[in-house]
Scaffold this motif. Sequence first.
Motif, PDB file in Angstrom:
ATOM      1  N   THR A 181       0.981  -1.386   0.077  1.00  0.00           N
ATOM      2  CA  THR A 181      -0.031  -0.191  -0.039  1.00  0.00           C
ATOM      3  C   THR A 181       0.793   1.141   0.050  1.00  0.00           C
ATOM      4  OG1 THR A 181      -0.121  -0.013   2.450  1.00  0.00           O
ATOM      5  CG2 THR A 181      -2.043  -0.994   1.150  1.00  0.00           C
ATOM      6  N   ALA A 182       2.167   1.029   0.208  1.00  0.00           N
ATOM      7  CA  ALA A 182       2.992   2.169   0.093  1.00  0.00           C
ATOM      8  C   ALA A 182       2.842   2.898  -1.292  1.00  0.00           C
ATOM      9  CB  ALA A 182       4.404   1.820   0.272  1.00  0.00           C
ATOM     10  N   PRO A 183       2.844   4.209  -1.370  1.00  0.00           N
ATOM     11  CA  PRO A 183       2.566   4.978  -2.593  1.00  0.00           C
ATOM     12  C   PRO A 183       3.855   5.232  -3.337  1.00  0.00           C
ATOM     13  CG  PRO A 183       2.349   6.495  -0.712  1.00  0.00           C
ATOM     14  CD  PRO A 183       2.612   5.332  -0.189  1.00  0.00           C
ATOM     15  N   ILE A 184       3.968   4.326  -4.618  1.00  0.00           N
ATOM     16  CA  ILE A 184       5.178   4.710  -4.977  1.00  0.00           C
ATOM     17  C   ILE A 184       4.810   4.753  -6.748  1.00  0.00           C
ATOM     18  CG2 ILE A 184       6.464   3.279  -3.813  1.00  0.00           C
ATOM     19  CD1 ILE A 184       6.381   1.055  -6.355  1.00  0.00           C
ATOM     20  N   ASN A 185       5.581   5.616  -7.764  1.00  0.00           N
ATOM     21  CA  ASN A 185       5.576   5.649  -8.969  1.00  0.00           C
ATOM     22  C   ASN A 185       6.285   4.627  -9.641  1.00  0.00           C
ATOM     23  OD1 ASN A 185       5.438   6.578 -11.466  1.00  0.00           O
ATOM     24  ND2 ASN A 185       6.339   8.666 -11.064  1.00  0.00           N
ATOM     25  N   LYS A 186       5.458   3.799 -10.189  1.00  0.00           N
ATOM     26  CA  LYS A 186       5.948   2.528 -10.668  1.00  0.00           C
ATOM     27  C   LYS A 186       6.659   2.808 -11.901  1.00  0.00           C
ATOM     28  CE  LYS A 186       1.576   0.898 -12.662  1.00  0.00           C
ATOM     29  NZ  LYS A 186       0.319  -0.135 -12.863  1.00  0.00           N
ATOM     30  N   LYS A 187       6.495   4.138 -12.606  1.00  0.00           N
ATOM     31  CA  LYS A 187       7.288   4.290 -13.654  1.00  0.00           C
ATOM     32  C   LYS A 187       8.623   4.595 -13.571  1.00  0.00           C
ATOM     33  CE  LYS A 187       3.230   6.221 -16.045  1.00  0.00           C
ATOM     34  NZ  LYS A 187       2.476   7.370 -16.616  1.00  0.00           N
ATOM     35  N   GLN A 188       8.997   4.939 -12.216  1.00  0.00           N
ATOM     36  CA  GLN A 188      10.259   5.247 -11.725  1.00  0.00           C
ATOM     37  C   GLN A 188      11.053   4.025 -11.232  1.00  0.00           C
ATOM     38  OE1 GLN A 188      11.932   8.117 -11.693  1.00  0.00           O
ATOM     39  NE2 GLN A 188      10.622   9.794 -11.524  1.00  0.00           N
ATOM     40  N   PRO A 189      12.072   3.500 -12.081  1.00  0.00           N
ATOM     41  CA  PRO A 189      12.886   2.013 -11.961  1.00  0.00           C
ATOM     42  C   PRO A 189      13.380   2.420 -10.507  1.00  0.00           C
ATOM     43  CG  PRO A 189      13.213   3.048 -14.144  1.00  0.00           C
ATOM     44  CD  PRO A 189      12.527   4.152 -13.369  1.00  0.00           C
ATOM     45  N   PHE A 190      14.080   3.551 -10.118  1.00  0.00           N
ATOM     46  CA  PHE A 190      14.629   3.621  -8.628  1.00  0.00           C
ATOM     47  C   PHE A 190      13.989   3.650  -7.649  1.00  0.00           C
ATOM     48  CE2 PHE A 190      17.114   6.464  -5.616  1.00  0.00           C
ATOM     49  CZ  PHE A 190      17.996   5.405  -5.300  1.00  0.00           C
ATOM     50  N   VAL A 191      12.755   4.250  -7.712  1.00  0.00           N
ATOM     51  CA  VAL A 191      11.731   4.120  -6.702  1.00  0.00           C
ATOM     52  C   VAL A 191      11.495   2.545  -6.468  1.00  0.00           C
ATOM     53  CG1 VAL A 191       9.503   4.801  -5.710  1.00  0.00           C
ATOM     54  CG2 VAL A 191      11.019   6.403  -7.038  1.00  0.00           C
ATOM     55  N   CYS A 192      11.226   1.703  -7.548  1.00  0.00           N
ATOM     56  CA  CYS A 192      10.688   0.301  -7.299  1.00  0.00           C
ATOM     57  C   CYS A 192      11.616  -0.310  -7.029  1.00  0.00           C
ATOM     58  CB  CYS A 192      10.268  -0.022  -8.838  1.00  0.00           C
ATOM     59  SG  CYS A 192       8.857   0.740  -9.566  1.00  0.00           S
ATOM     60  N   SER A 193      12.864  -0.197  -7.481  1.00  0.00           N
ATOM     61  CA  SER A 193      13.911  -1.038  -6.650  1.00  0.00           C
ATOM     62  C   SER A 193      14.321  -0.708  -5.005  1.00  0.00           C
ATOM     63  CB  SER A 193      15.139  -0.797  -7.599  1.00  0.00           C
ATOM     64  OG  SER A 193      15.691   0.309  -7.434  1.00  0.00           O
ATOM     65  N   SER A 194      13.939   0.525  -4.890  1.00  0.00           N
ATOM     66  CA  SER A 194      14.086   0.877  -3.569  1.00  0.00           C
ATOM     67  C   SER A 194      13.121   0.167  -2.692  1.00  0.00           C
ATOM     68  CB  SER A 194      14.068   2.486  -3.328  1.00  0.00           C
ATOM     69  OG  SER A 194      14.974   3.150  -4.154  1.00  0.00           O
ATOM     70  N   ALA A 243      13.260  11.454  -8.380  1.00  0.00           N
ATOM     71  CA  ALA A 243      13.220   9.912  -7.897  1.00  0.00           C
ATOM     72  C   ALA A 243      13.905   9.804  -6.465  1.00  0.00           C
ATOM     73  CB  ALA A 243      13.760   9.014  -8.841  1.00  0.00           C
ATOM     74  N   VAL A 244      14.939  10.367  -6.544  1.00  0.00           N
ATOM     75  CA  VAL A 244      15.309  10.296  -4.826  1.00  0.00           C
ATOM     76  C   VAL A 244      14.484  10.685  -3.948  1.00  0.00           C
ATOM     77  CG1 VAL A 244      17.464  10.729  -3.530  1.00  0.00           C
ATOM     78  CG2 VAL A 244      17.736  10.146  -5.913  1.00  0.00           C
ATOM     79  N   HIS A 245      13.993  11.928  -4.129  1.00  0.00           N
ATOM     80  CA  HIS A 245      13.098  12.638  -3.232  1.00  0.00           C
ATOM     81  C   HIS A 245      12.065  11.761  -2.973  1.00  0.00           C
ATOM     82  CE1 HIS A 245      10.063  15.664  -1.496  1.00  0.00           C
ATOM     83  NE2 HIS A 245      11.393  16.321  -1.213  1.00  0.00           N
ATOM     84  N   ASP A 246      11.350  10.960  -4.022  1.00  0.00           N
ATOM     85  CA  ASP A 246      10.493  10.021  -3.784  1.00  0.00           C
ATOM     86  C   ASP A 246      10.780   8.727  -2.868  1.00  0.00           C
ATOM     87  OD1 ASP A 246       8.705  11.482  -5.506  1.00  0.00           O
ATOM     88  OD2 ASP A 246       8.719  10.274  -6.977  1.00  0.00           O
ATOM     89  N   VAL A 247      11.892   8.464  -3.180  1.00  0.00           N
ATOM     90  CA  VAL A 247      12.400   7.146  -2.129  1.00  0.00           C
ATOM     91  C   VAL A 247      12.636   7.950  -0.771  1.00  0.00           C
ATOM     92  CG1 VAL A 247      14.606   5.945  -1.752  1.00  0.00           C
ATOM     93  CG2 VAL A 247      13.686   6.294  -4.157  1.00  0.00           C
ATOM     94  N   LEU A 248      13.126   8.914  -0.592  1.00  0.00           N
ATOM     95  CA  LEU A 248      13.032   9.564   1.119  1.00  0.00           C
ATOM     96  C   LEU A 248      11.572   9.690   1.570  1.00  0.00           C
ATOM     97  CD1 LEU A 248      15.608  12.350   0.839  1.00  0.00           C
ATOM     98  CD2 LEU A 248      16.059   9.826   1.157  1.00  0.00           C
ATOM     99  N   ASP A 249      10.678  10.089   0.629  1.00  0.00           N
ATOM    100  CA  ASP A 249       9.211   9.960   1.002  1.00  0.00           C
ATOM    101  C   ASP A 249       8.686   8.569   1.214  1.00  0.00           C
ATOM    102  OD1 ASP A 249       8.021  12.433   1.010  1.00  0.00           O
ATOM    103  OD2 ASP A 249       7.382  12.549  -1.173  1.00  0.00           O
TER     104      ASP A 249
END
Length: 509
Positions: A299-312, A353-359
Amino acid sequence: MCSVTTPYEVAVIDEIQMIKDPARGWAWTRALLGLCAEEIHLCGESAAIDLVTELMYTTGEDVEVRTYKRLTPIFVLDHALESLDNLRPGDCIVCFSKNDIYSVSRQIEIRGLESAVIYGSLPPGTKLAQARKFNDPGDPCKILVATDAVGMGLNLSIRRIIFYSLMKPSINEKGEKEIEPITTSQALQIAGRAGRFSSKFKEGEVTTMNREDLSLLKEILNRPVDPIKAAGLHPTAEQIEMFAYHLPDTTLSNLIDIFVDFSQVDGQYFVCNMDDFKFSAELIQHIPLSLRVRYVFCTAPINKKQPFVCSSLLQFARQYSRNEPLTFSWLRRYIKWPLLPPKNIKDLMDLEAVHDVLDLYLWLSYRFIDMFPDASLVRDLQKQLDGIIQDGVHNITKLIKISEAHKLLNLQNSSAESQSRLSGIVKSRTRRNHGTKALGSKAAEPLGSGAGEKSLASRLVQQGLLTADMLKQLEREWMTQQTEHGKGRTESGTSLKGTRRKKKEPDSD
């Protein structure tokens, strides 16, 4: 994010019309029905009144409706902007794609004007900084270029809203991408930003970039807003756990599919699209986690178009499964901090994308405080990153120029693409139900300079008939097929050179 176990005297739920959102509506339903508050104030469109009243009747609540009128007048102009030469201070150009944002910003700079830029994936601090820059009477920046992100959560001193296009990509109930004209609700939300009571302008104006869009905009704005018929629902962790008890060897993604198939909801509700949840479930399926923890990660909100966010998300789940806390020092190493200011648009997107990972880290820290223990340090780090991104956005036209020079960004004909989408798709709503007809009419349109170079794949993606994921899958299958054919030809002595010549013959075209 809201707690449904903490007692409150008063709760306020904004944008209540989002209860109908195909993907996120469940969060508004959960807040409306779950908040432990003596009094709940709902703000939003009148289209939600009937549904909310019906839902509250079933729970025995008293509903009081208060209607508020706009405090300043707003007018739809009888002429389109037609050229960026006609811009004036206080104008906001609304685009529905990042490429259009970049293109318009670049063209404004060529005219010797400064513009602020706001779009959805920017960090909140950067959006606020750009809003301050645009609102500041002493700042030379008098033009705003933005997506529909301006429609919610920002106070902006806008005189005139200019719709660069009326076509907006959206995701339908089946999770498929579509490109359609904006809805009346969306048009009103965006147009309403012009001439707000709190701004220095005492009235607002609305128009379009292109003359042929103006009549459609007037038609959209004059349509009545359809009443909201149903509220979104999402299976809870407890429901999935009960279901899993009877199907112990089933993956979470399959459990969700089975649950949704067996679900029966009355006419006041619908089950939200679960594609993002299932995407995350399949991503971390091989990692050993309890079902409850796995559900939370999904349920964590991620942007699946961002590979780095998905791998994180994958890396965070892996660390969690090993019972290794994700410390501040570990996270710094993982994102390769310190990060350099962006040199081009790709660098800027990577920083976002890094900002999204910190989110994502902060979101998980609310749920698993022991495993994500350094939330306050990460928040400070995120502020520093926000500052780096702000500097990048401040110099965005310079980044665009560098990206174009290194062929990292193709902005040619982006405005022509936006216009042709309108003539190819909008004029008859029935065409959307016949994909092949829409495609045929698109192919028959006169091509502008450079338009002939646009590939069939990119046209299909633009029209929502093909997704980026489907394109990648087709590419993989094609490459595999070509490799197998290549082996076969080599074994039989057929030369590759001869095959290439054959491809160029008129018949094979």
